[in-house]
Design a protein around this motif. Structure first.
Motif, PDB file in Angstrom:
ATOM      1  N   LEU A 168       0.827  -1.211   0.000  1.00 29.47           N
ATOM      2  CA  LEU A 168       0.000   0.000   0.000  1.00 29.47           C
ATOM      3  C   LEU A 168       0.862   1.261   0.000  1.00 29.47           C
ATOM      4  CD1 LEU A 168      -3.026  -0.744   2.360  1.00 29.47           C
ATOM      5  CD2 LEU A 168      -2.847  -0.948  -0.113  1.00 29.47           C
ATOM      6  N   ASN A 169       1.995   1.216   0.698  1.00 31.29           N
ATOM      7  CA  ASN A 169       2.892   2.372   0.665  1.00 31.29           C
ATOM      8  C   ASN A 169       3.345   2.664  -0.760  1.00 31.29           C
ATOM      9  OD1 ASN A 169       2.782   2.679   3.443  1.00 31.29           O
ATOM     10  ND2 ASN A 169       4.592   1.406   3.807  1.00 31.29           N
ATOM     11  N   VAL A 170       3.633   1.586  -1.503  1.00 33.67           N
ATOM     12  CA  VAL A 170       4.052   1.755  -2.897  1.00 33.67           C
ATOM     13  C   VAL A 170       2.909   2.318  -3.730  1.00 33.67           C
ATOM     14  CG1 VAL A 170       4.888   0.572  -4.958  1.00 33.67           C
ATOM     15  CG2 VAL A 170       5.725  -0.122  -2.703  1.00 33.67           C
ATOM     16  N   LEU A 171       1.717   1.745  -3.567  1.00 31.27           N
ATOM     17  CA  LEU A 171       0.582   2.158  -4.387  1.00 31.27           C
ATOM     18  C   LEU A 171       0.120   3.574  -4.046  1.00 31.27           C
ATOM     19  CD1 LEU A 171      -1.460  -1.182  -4.447  1.00 31.27           C
ATOM     20  CD2 LEU A 171       0.157  -0.291  -6.136  1.00 31.27           C
ATOM     21  N   GLU A 172       0.219   3.947  -2.767  1.00 37.10           N
ATOM     22  CA  GLU A 172      -0.147   5.312  -2.389  1.00 37.10           C
ATOM     23  C   GLU A 172       0.756   6.329  -3.074  1.00 37.10           C
ATOM     24  OE1 GLU A 172      -2.139   5.766   1.945  1.00 37.10           O
ATOM     25  OE2 GLU A 172      -0.120   4.901   1.967  1.00 37.10           O
ATOM     26  N   SER A 173       2.031   5.973  -3.243  1.00 34.83           N
ATOM     27  CA  SER A 173       2.955   6.919  -3.875  1.00 34.83           C
ATOM     28  C   SER A 173       2.648   7.094  -5.364  1.00 34.83           C
ATOM     29  CB  SER A 173       4.403   6.458  -3.680  1.00 34.83           C
ATOM     30  OG  SER A 173       4.714   5.347  -4.493  1.00 34.83           O
ATOM     31  N   LEU A 174       1.821   6.197  -5.933  1.00 35.06           N
ATOM     32  CA  LEU A 174       1.455   6.339  -7.342  1.00 35.06           C
ATOM     33  C   LEU A 174       0.506   7.516  -7.567  1.00 35.06           C
ATOM     34  CD1 LEU A 174       0.788   2.620  -8.381  1.00 35.06           C
ATOM     35  CD2 LEU A 174       2.834   3.972  -8.782  1.00 35.06           C
TER      36      LEU A 174
END
Length: 247
Positions: free
Chosen positions: A117-123
């Motif tokens: 989720l941390n990765v996807l939030e940064s998208l």
């Protein structure tokens, strides 16, 4: 990606070690990679992941991931994600039996989802890649469909041009933009993979390597052998021999 020499191309989009490839179920994998290319893939059911994202982060994943392809997360977040995946793989390699513990599986799943989720939030703040012209992507899809429908007929570039009513140059530009490979090399790669599969699946010596190569349209045997070794790292005769040894 974990390690790579050069760059990869997915449907006309550049993929390097600072980018993420997102695919949904049923998406085609039009992927051209450099010779050295190590990648870690995580496959998760969509519904539980969407629910987890909404409950823990208020993140609407279907909206965020409505389009597949190459994405650009924050480099530091992506680095942390990559390191975690490698640590998980290394721990399982050392002691795979630990996955028999339900508590460990639960903790591991939660940790993977949370960090993902941390990765996807940064998208959300990352720029989306520019889309390719629809006409070129559509032409490549039509060419691939025709190719797979007529694979055993040893389709040529001329056959594709005639069947699709396009010029050789148009076909060339479309494949180059979408897959970063010219259509001739694409056809050769597909046919070499079919040869590899047949050699791996052989259970008797009734047909030779030459017979299988000829079946898939390779008439120059020495050139075929060189192309095969260049793609798979071994001669076709070695693949055939290993298929018998594994049975």
């Amino acid at each position: 990606p974990v390690a790579m020499d050069g760059r990869a191309i997915f449907s006309g989009q550049v993929l390097d070690c600072d980018r993420l490839l997102v695919l949904k179920q049923g998406d085609p994998l039009d992927f051209c990679t450099p010779r050295r290319f190590d990648i870690v893939a995580v496959v998760m059911p969509a519904a539980p992941l969407h629910q987890f994202a909404m409950q823990t982060a208020g993140l609407d994943l279907p909206k965020l991931l409505q389009s597949s392809g190459v994405r650009s997360p924050h480099p530091a977040v992506l680095h942390t994600w990559r390191a975690l995946l490698l640590q998980v793989l290394d721990a399982i390699r050392i002691d795979p039996h630990q996955l028999n513990q339900p508590q460990l599986r639960h903790t591991l799943l939660q940790g993977l989802c949370w960090n993902l989720l941390n990765v996807l939030e940064s998208l959300e703040t990352a720029p989306a890649p520019s889309p390719l012209p629809h006409s070129r992507r559509q032409l490549v899809e039509r060419a691939k469909a025709y190719l797979y429908d007529h694979m055993e007929e040893s389709v040529t570039i001329a056959d594709l041009c005639i069947a699709l009513n396009v010029s050789r140059r148009t076909l060339q530009y479309s494949f180059q933009d979408v897959l970063d490979i010219n259509p001739l090399l694409y056809l050769k790669a597909i046919r070499l993979n079919h040869v590899w599969r047949e050699l791996r699946a052989k259970t008797s010596a009734e047909s030779t390597v030459g017979d299988i190569a000829a079946k898939w349209g390779f008439w120059h045997f020495s050139r075929f052998s060189a192309d095969y070794r260049n793609m798979f790292g071994e001669l076709p005769s070695v693949t055939l021999q290993n298929s018998f040894l594994c049975r």
